[in-house]
Enzyme design. Structure first.
Site, PDB file in Angstrom:
ATOM      1  N   GLY A   1       6.591  -0.514  -7.533  1.00  0.00           N
ATOM      2  CA  GLY A   1       6.754  -1.282  -6.299  1.00  0.00           C
ATOM      3  C   GLY A   1       7.803  -0.686  -5.371  1.00  0.00           C
ATOM      4  O   GLY A   1       7.698  -0.819  -4.143  1.00  0.00           O
TER       5      GLY A   1
ATOM      6  N   ALA B   1       8.260  -3.373 -10.457  1.00  0.00           N
ATOM      7  CA  ALA B   1       8.207  -4.828 -10.351  1.00  0.00           C
ATOM      8  C   ALA B   1       8.978  -5.447 -11.511  1.00  0.00           C
ATOM      9  O   ALA B   1       9.250  -4.798 -12.509  1.00  0.00           O
ATOM     10  CB  ALA B   1       6.763  -5.279 -10.389  1.00  0.00           C
TER      11      ALA B   1
ATOM     12  N   GLU C   1       2.468   2.401 -13.166  1.00  0.00           N
ATOM     13  CA  GLU C   1       1.778   1.157 -13.543  1.00  0.00           C
ATOM     14  C   GLU C   1       0.728   1.341 -14.637  1.00  0.00           C
ATOM     15  O   GLU C   1       0.577   0.473 -15.499  1.00  0.00           O
ATOM     16  CB  GLU C   1       1.115   0.517 -12.311  1.00  0.00           C
ATOM     17  CG  GLU C   1       2.077  -0.134 -11.344  1.00  0.00           C
ATOM     18  CD  GLU C   1       2.713   0.832 -10.351  1.00  0.00           C
ATOM     19  OE1 GLU C   1       2.553   2.056 -10.525  1.00  0.00           O
ATOM     20  OE2 GLU C   1       3.374   0.363  -9.408  1.00  0.00           O
TER      21      GLU C   1
ATOM     22  N   GLU D   1       6.126   1.964  -3.539  1.00  0.00           N
ATOM     23  CA  GLU D   1       5.145   1.377  -2.624  1.00  0.00           C
ATOM     24  C   GLU D   1       5.820   0.819  -1.367  1.00  0.00           C
ATOM     25  O   GLU D   1       5.288   0.922  -0.270  1.00  0.00           O
ATOM     26  CB  GLU D   1       4.345   0.289  -3.348  1.00  0.00           C
ATOM     27  CG  GLU D   1       3.503   0.898  -4.462  1.00  0.00           C
ATOM     28  CD  GLU D   1       2.755  -0.142  -5.253  1.00  0.00           C
ATOM     29  OE1 GLU D   1       3.383  -0.769  -6.118  1.00  0.00           O
ATOM     30  OE2 GLU D   1       1.561  -0.338  -4.998  1.00  0.00           O
TER      31      GLU D   1
END
Ligand code: NAI
Length: 721
Positions: free
Chosen positions: A123, A77, A148, A126
């Site tokens: 991300g 992210a 993360e 993901e």
């Protein structure tokens, strides 16, 4: 749809990608023109939302995500965007928007493929997890992971739910809780990717995956990789509501042991996976969003994110400094002892040819064995092939004289910590080496200007202070003395960077920055002992506060004679503030030099180590009233005090260098964001007040540095935020 059409309405700035339609396949090229790497941001969300609207209406055979950034798919992210969040509700809204978006990709009526070449993290992974299939290249730059937790967060785009559903709970927890990045081959074994391919064959391989058609709506991969019975049973148990769950309990225990309970994210991740696995995906995702929002606004995440930016800033400065480096491929290392061999091994691993010199064959043999053992360890962990080990070893050229030094433009010295010996090797090396030879010393305490006195070209003498063990410790402290040339500095920084180190450049002086600030902390701990605190009490108080080891155990590791010697060098500089605890001297007289001789503050002759009660007798100890809070505060504040003095003296200027130095050099608790951030958090007024109170009780050494007083008076902070 044309390229131009895709550029509209993607929020502020240029579109972060392009879509090309070819033979009924939509190729989504991820390529944010505003960034060096692709990071998921609200800009990406807006663009995806707009594109998906149009794509859903097209008559397509499939959709493929590819990246046009060489070496990177999506690296996670946009952390700056995350950092700005202070309001939980806003975070939840943002995460739910992401969930909806990713869910829509998952539900497209045609196969959706992630074609991964390069880092696919956070991300990015993901998003890939929501695709029907994942393809990854075997290139070394292809790495997959959910890092993360390293920022005090959990995966927030469905990773905590889709990953365990795809590869099983135990394996997913391992990835989520460690944040490790795995190569494509390992990912294939886990069932995280469906297919591997050569980077050149990415396109064809992606089309093949599209041709597999839309899979059924389970999240299982097409072919389950073979898994151990243990893994399958634990997975089954982990998915059962209410089952007494050993998998989660074991994970929790492991996390607590590793983190001392200071890091809430991994524990939260365990809870979210545990609960989420018993729920339908959409409900489970809501749990994830709530947990993510709680974490992202927490102090720990803010501290860890600040370290991420701090490290980037420090590394960016080093990169800039290194621009004027002289090219170097061959490096001489003097001394094949513990440090010299460690340095030589990393250099050879990174491709340098290393001329390794010691006084005799016996010492050389020991050094080479140390290197070989380290390479073998890498091979065992499949980080090197046996052929690569052989090649790396062949780059090490052992010698007991200076033949061959004529072609060595750069030398790192790691001989005994003795000015006379170091002066002698400087003269010898300069006599044997080329005229523009750069000489870097790994001394831990001797001022570089003092060493340069023996040099014909002091401008080419510099300090290169590594930490032990060299292959593991990420920090390199480079010391420039007033005459060090810009070219020598740039070349040294570049070598440090190529060795994989995070480099800080500091000014000269006894102990430079890191050893100088560690000394007063260890001395204060020794004073606490002398004033009646117990050895194990001191270490426990400090590790509870977040230090990786306590100061007494650290003294044993470093060697009490070495610490004593370093303390003496620095005490000379400290003038009337020097106030060395008598304890180390007494320990040396009793030959309790630390772990290397089997006894120091602890006894190492039997495992596990135990507190050496004899020490209390030796130092004539009486129980006193020094409580845990006082121990912790006196120790870290003395380190802060000396840091402030280093800043006054110009040894170190940038607060970011300080934070990287203390965290990467000796493990100042990362969840506090650094020593200056800890001081900012408490307020310098408070810090100065405490130091003054301690100084009134225990003497001048604890008086606050002038810089701290001045900053407190003006209400200033070290960091702006
Ligand atoms: P060590 O005693 O293990 O190794 C020193 C080596 O230098 C020995 O193999 C010795 O035979 C060799 N040597 C002595 N004179 C020589 C000469 N004239 N030519 C070639 N080789 C010679 O010591 P260690 O621990 O490796 O330390 C080396 C240097 O690194 C010291 O300056 C020390 O202060 C510094 N240092 C040590 C750290 C540690 O944790 N041990 C950390 C950072 C720096």
């Amino acid at each position: 749809m044309t390229d131009n059409a895709t550029k509209e309405g993607a929020g502020a700035g240029a579109a972060p990608g392009r879509i090309k339609l070819e033979d009924g396949v939509a190729w989504v090229h991820l390529d944010d023109p505003e960034k060096n790497v692709n990071t998921l941001s609200t800009r990406y969300f807006a663009w995806f939302e707009q594109q998906i609207q149009q794509l859903a209406g097209e008559d397509l055979r499939g959709l493929v995500f590819v990246s046009d950034k060489p070496g990177y798919f999506i690296v996670g992210a946009d952390i700056a965007e995350l950092e700005a969040f202070t309001d939980r509700a806003a975070v939840i809204a943002m995460i739910e928007r992401g969930h909806r978006l990713v869910g829509r990709f998952a539900q497209l009526p045609f196969p959706v493929v992630a074609a991964i070449d390069g880092a696919c993290l956070g991300g990015g992974l993901e998003l890939a997890l929501a695709c029907d299939r994942r393809l990854a290249t075997t290139a070394p730059h292809t790495k997959l992971g959910l890092p993360e937790v390293q920022l005090g967060l959990i995966p927030g785009l469905g990773g905590t739910q889709r990953l365990p559903r795809l590869i099983g709970v135990p394996e997913a927890l391992d990835l989520i809780l460690t944040g490790k990045q795995i190569p494509a081959k390992k990912a294939k074994k886990l069932g995280l990717v469906d297919q591997l391919c050569d980077p050149l064959a990415l396109r064809e391989a992606a089309l093949e995956l599209v041709s597999w058609g839309k899979p059924s709506r389970t999240l299982r991969p097409r072919k389950r990789p073979s898994r151990s019975l243990f893994s399958r049973v634990s997975d089954l148990v982990a998915r059962t509501p209410g089952a007494k769950n050993l998998v989660y309990e074991a994970a929790r225990k492991k996390v607590l042991k590793r983190s001392g309970g200071h890091y809430p994210a991994p524990l939260k991740a365990i809870d979210v996976v545990r609960e989420g696995m018993t729920l339908p995906l959409d409900e489970a995702l809501r749990l994830e969003a709530a947990a993510f929002a709680e974490l992202v606004t927490s102090d720990v995440a803010k501290a860890l994110i600040s370290i991420f930016f701090t490290k980037n800033e420090v590394e960016g400065r080093a990169r800039k400094l290194a621009e004027d480096a002289r090219p170097v491929e061959r490096i001489g290392v003097l001394g094949a002892g513990f440090m010299g061999a460690g340095i030589a091994q990393v250099l050879a691993y990174k491709g340098y040819t290393v001329v390794l010199k010691d006084r005799d064959h016996k010492a050389l043999g020991r050094g080479l064995k140390q290197c070989h053992d380290l390479f073998r360890g890498l091979a065992k962990r499949r980080r090197m092939t046996p052929v690569e080990v052989k090649e790396a070893m062949s780059r090490l050229r052992p010698t007991i004289d200076y033949r061959g030094f004529g072609r060595v433009p750069f030398v790192i010295e790691a001989v005994f910590e003795d000015v006379g010996v170091k002066h002698a090797v400087i003269r010898e090396t300069e006599a044997a080496g080329p005229d523009d030879l750069i000489f870097a010393s790994n001394t831990s305490t001797i001022p570089i200007a003092r060493l340069a006195e023996a040099s014909k070209r002091p401008e080419n003498v510099i300090g290169m202070h590594f930490f032990s063990p060299v292959h593991k410790m990420p920090l390199l402290e480079i010391i420039r003395h007033p005459k060090t040339s810009a070219e020598a500095l740039a070349t040294t920084v570049e070598i440090g960077r190529r060795m994989g180190k995070t480099v800080i450049v500091v000014g000269d002086g006894p102990g430079f920055f890191t050893s100088r600030v560690l000394g007063p902390m260890l001395n204060e701990a020794a004073w606490c002992l002398a004033q009646g605190a117990r050895i194990d009490q001191i270490d426990r108080a400090m590790t509870r506060w977040g230090w990786p080891v306590g100061p007494m155990a650290l003294l044993d590791e470093v060697g009490i004679d070495i610490a004593f010697h370093a303390g003496k060098v620095m005490a000379e500089h400290a003038g009337d503030r020097a106030d060395t605890s008598p304890i180390l001297g007494l320990m040396i007289e009793a030959e309790r030099l630390g772990r290397k001789v089997g006894k120091g503050f602890y006894d190492y002759r039997k495992k596990p180590k135990r507190v050496a009660r004899e020490v209390y007798e030796l130092i004539d100890w009486e129980e006193g009233e020094v409580d845990d809070d006082e121990i912790v505060e006196r120790c870290w504040m003395q380190m802060l005090n000396e840091t402030a003095r280093c800043m006054e003296d110009g040894v170190i200027e940038n607060p970011n260098d300080v934070e990287i130095g203390v965290i990467f050099g000796f493990g100042f608790p990362p969840f506090r964001g650094g020593i200056l951030r800890e001081a900012d958090r408490l307020g310098l007024d408070y810090v100065v007040g405490r130091l003054e109170a301690y100084a009134a009780r225990y003497g001048k050494r604890l008086e606050p540095a002038q810089l701290l007083r001045d900053m407190a008076k003006k209400g200033r902070r070290f960091h702006r935020r």
